[in-house]
Scaffold this motif. Structure first.
Motif, short mmCIF file in Angstrom:
data_model
loop_
_atom_site.label_atom_id
_atom_site.label_comp_id
_atom_site.label_asym_id
_atom_site.label_seq_id
_atom_site.Cartn_x
_atom_site.Cartn_y
_atom_site.Cartn_z
N LEU A 143 38.16 18.54 22.70
CA LEU A 143 37.74 18.81 24.07
C LEU A 143 38.79 19.65 24.80
CD1 LEU A 143 36.39 15.26 25.03
CD2 LEU A 143 35.03 17.29 24.53
N ILE A 144 40.07 19.31 24.58
CA ILE A 144 41.15 20.09 25.20
C ILE A 144 41.15 21.51 24.67
CG2 ILE A 144 43.66 20.32 25.36
CD1 ILE A 144 43.85 17.27 25.41
N GLN A 145 40.96 21.65 23.38
CA GLN A 145 40.96 22.98 22.78
C GLN A 145 39.85 23.85 23.37
OE1 GLN A 145 41.60 23.74 18.39
NE2 GLN A 145 39.40 24.11 18.49
N GLU A 146 38.65 23.31 23.49
CA GLU A 146 37.54 24.07 24.06
C GLU A 146 37.79 24.37 25.53
OE1 GLU A 146 35.08 25.35 22.29
OE2 GLU A 146 36.07 24.50 20.54
N GLY A 147 38.38 23.40 26.25
CA GLY A 147 38.71 23.64 27.64
C GLY A 147 39.73 24.75 27.80
N ASN A 148 40.69 24.83 26.87
CA ASN A 148 41.68 25.91 26.91
C ASN A 148 41.02 27.27 26.72
OD1 ASN A 148 43.79 24.15 27.33
ND2 ASN A 148 44.39 24.04 25.19
N VAL A 149 39.98 27.32 25.89
CA VAL A 149 39.24 28.57 25.72
C VAL A 149 38.59 28.98 27.04
CG1 VAL A 149 37.28 29.65 24.56
CG2 VAL A 149 38.82 28.18 23.27
N GLY A 150 37.99 28.00 27.73
CA GLY A 150 37.39 28.29 29.03
C GLY A 150 38.44 28.74 30.04
N LEU A 151 39.63 28.13 30.00
CA LEU A 151 40.71 28.52 30.91
C LEU A 151 41.12 29.97 30.67
CD1 LEU A 151 42.96 27.99 32.97
CD2 LEU A 151 44.32 26.98 31.10
N MET A 152 41.24 30.36 29.41
CA MET A 152 41.63 31.74 29.12
C MET A 152 40.56 32.74 29.57
SD MET A 152 43.67 31.50 25.46
CE MET A 152 42.55 30.38 24.64
N ALA A 200 38.65 32.25 32.15
CA ALA A 200 38.76 32.29 33.60
C ALA A 200 39.92 33.19 34.03
CB ALA A 200 38.96 30.87 34.14
N VAL A 201 41.05 33.08 33.34
CA VAL A 201 42.21 33.91 33.67
C VAL A 201 41.87 35.38 33.48
CG1 VAL A 201 44.55 34.54 32.93
CG2 VAL A 201 43.93 32.13 33.23
N TYR A 235 38.68 28.40 40.61
CA TYR A 235 37.86 29.31 39.81
C TYR A 235 37.78 28.85 38.36
CZ TYR A 235 36.31 33.75 37.75
OH TYR A 235 35.63 34.72 37.06
N ALA A 236 38.88 28.32 37.85
CA ALA A 236 38.94 27.97 36.43
C ALA A 236 38.15 26.72 36.09
CB ALA A 236 40.40 27.79 35.99
N MET A 237 37.96 25.83 37.06
CA MET A 237 37.27 24.57 36.76
C MET A 237 35.87 24.83 36.21
SD MET A 237 38.38 22.04 39.90
CE MET A 237 37.33 20.73 39.28
N HIS A 238 35.18 25.82 36.76
CA HIS A 238 33.83 26.13 36.28
C HIS A 238 33.86 26.56 34.82
CE1 HIS A 238 29.93 28.05 35.85
NE2 HIS A 238 30.55 29.14 35.45
N TRP A 239 34.77 27.43 34.47
CA TRP A 239 34.83 27.95 33.10
C TRP A 239 35.27 26.87 32.11
CZ3 TRP A 239 33.03 32.59 31.62
CH2 TRP A 239 32.74 33.52 32.62
N ILE A 240 36.19 26.03 32.52
CA ILE A 240 36.65 24.96 31.64
C ILE A 240 35.51 23.99 31.36
CG2 ILE A 240 38.21 22.98 31.47
CD1 ILE A 240 40.18 24.60 33.24
N LYS A 241 34.82 23.56 32.40
CA LYS A 241 33.71 22.62 32.22
C LYS A 241 32.57 23.25 31.42
CE LYS A 241 34.44 19.75 36.32
NZ LYS A 241 33.85 19.24 37.59
N ALA A 242 32.29 24.53 31.67
CA ALA A 242 31.21 25.20 30.94
C ALA A 242 31.49 25.24 29.45
CB ALA A 242 31.01 26.62 31.48
N GLU A 243 32.73 25.51 29.08
CA GLU A 243 33.08 25.58 27.66
C GLU A 243 33.02 24.20 27.01
OE1 GLU A 243 33.61 28.59 24.94
OE2 GLU A 243 33.58 28.79 27.13
N ILE A 244 33.49 23.18 27.73
CA ILE A 244 33.43 21.81 27.21
C ILE A 244 31.98 21.36 27.09
CG2 ILE A 244 34.01 19.40 27.69
CD1 ILE A 244 36.61 20.34 28.92
#
Length: 312
Positions: A89-98, A100-101, A115-124
């Protein structure tokens, strides 16, 4: 923060910002390491975001990502109830964070964390939907909304029932179904279908043999349609040809007496459903013994078998 201070902090930082988190195999050590990483101020965040946007500065991108790794850890904890590994889950969230950045615009006037919360949750969310079951349980927008809200809402209904001294139900009542549909703005049929999907489990179509060596019974035993399997279709067509043209060709190789004996014995059915003539009845017709009729029949069958092999 003054520009000079920011420049100083940048100059003493390691060339590779990812080196701040050592390659540890222990998840707890990783979480402890990312929680020790310093947070960026609004001024620092703006500075790094502009360097990334205007100059494609990967060092600046790394610092934006590193300062928000703890956010990914925090969000990923909200999804531990789905039975998937926390590290994944952390790994996929990191993908979403990148992601977002990469897309973050410092001129929008919002902090990266929002801004990043949306991308992190979407990837998870996407990872959970793909891996929670072998068969994907949600594809449409309404189904996704139901999947990630129905579990928590059911827990709320159980808590309310317990507070009222009632026995909690594993399934939703009609009133609860209507309540979920109204709150999430979806059809009640969608609620019922999603609850059924989530209550079910994966079933192997073709289970492997058990410990005792016996083949386990699985859905493949009654779901397979052998009638449309290519080999079965060819075999069926060949049987039909042998039963019609093949038999006629084989009978044509016999003399009149042998052909009549075979036809009377095996190819004719009486009106009452019984078989053809017996050996003794045929023996009376031809004025020979029943044993002689049997010998003629056996020779005719052997000759017909040879003709059928040649025909096939």
């Amino acid at each position: 923060m003054p520009t000079s201070t920011l420049a100083s902090s940048t100059s003493i930082a390691p060339a590779n910002p990812w080196a701040l988190v050592p390659p540890l195999g222990n998840l707890d050590a990783y979480i402890s390491a990312v929680n020790r990483l310093p947070m960026l101020t609004a001024e620092e965040e703006q500075q790094y975001a502009r360097r990334l946007k205007e100059h494609n500065d990967l060092d600046a991108a790394g610092r934006l990502v590193m300062s928000h790794l703890r956010l990914v850890v925090s969000i990923s904890r909200q999804y531990l109830g789905y039975g998937l590994p926390h590290g994944d889950l952390i790994q996929e969230g990191n993908v979403g964070l990148m992601k977002a950045v990469k897309r973050f615009d410092p001129d929008q006037g919002v902090r990266l964390v929002s801004y990043a919360m949306h991308w992190i949750k979407a990837e998870i969310h996407e990872y959970i939907l793909k891996n929670w079951r072998m068969v994907k349980v949600a594809t449409t927008k309404a189904q996704r909304k139901l999947f990630f809200n129905l579990r928590s809402m059911k827990q709320g209904f159980k808590a309310d029932a317990g507070a009222e001294g009632l026995s909690p139900r594993d399934t939703l009542s009609e009133h609860e179904i209507d309540s979920v549909a109204a709150q999430l703005n979806v059809k009640r049929e969608d609620v019922i279908e999603m609850e059924t999907r989530m209550a079910g489990g994966d079933v192997l179509l073709d289970p492997s043999p058990g410990d005792d060596g016996e083949q386990a019974f699985g859905p493949i035993a009654y779901l397979a349609d052998a009638s449309h399997e290519p080999t079965s279709m060819i075999e069926s067509r060949q049987r039909d040809l042998l039963a019609s043209d093949g038999i006629a060709t084989a009978l044509a190789t016999l003399d009149d007496r042998s052909r009549r004996i075979v036809e009377e014995r095996w190819l004719k059915v009486n009106d009452d459903g019984s078989g053809g003539m017996t050996l003794h009845e045929l023996a009376a017709v031809y004025g020979v013994s029943a044993e002689r009729i049997r010998q003629i029949e056996a020779a005719a069958m052997k000759k017909m078998k040879k003709a059928l092999v040649e025909y096939a």
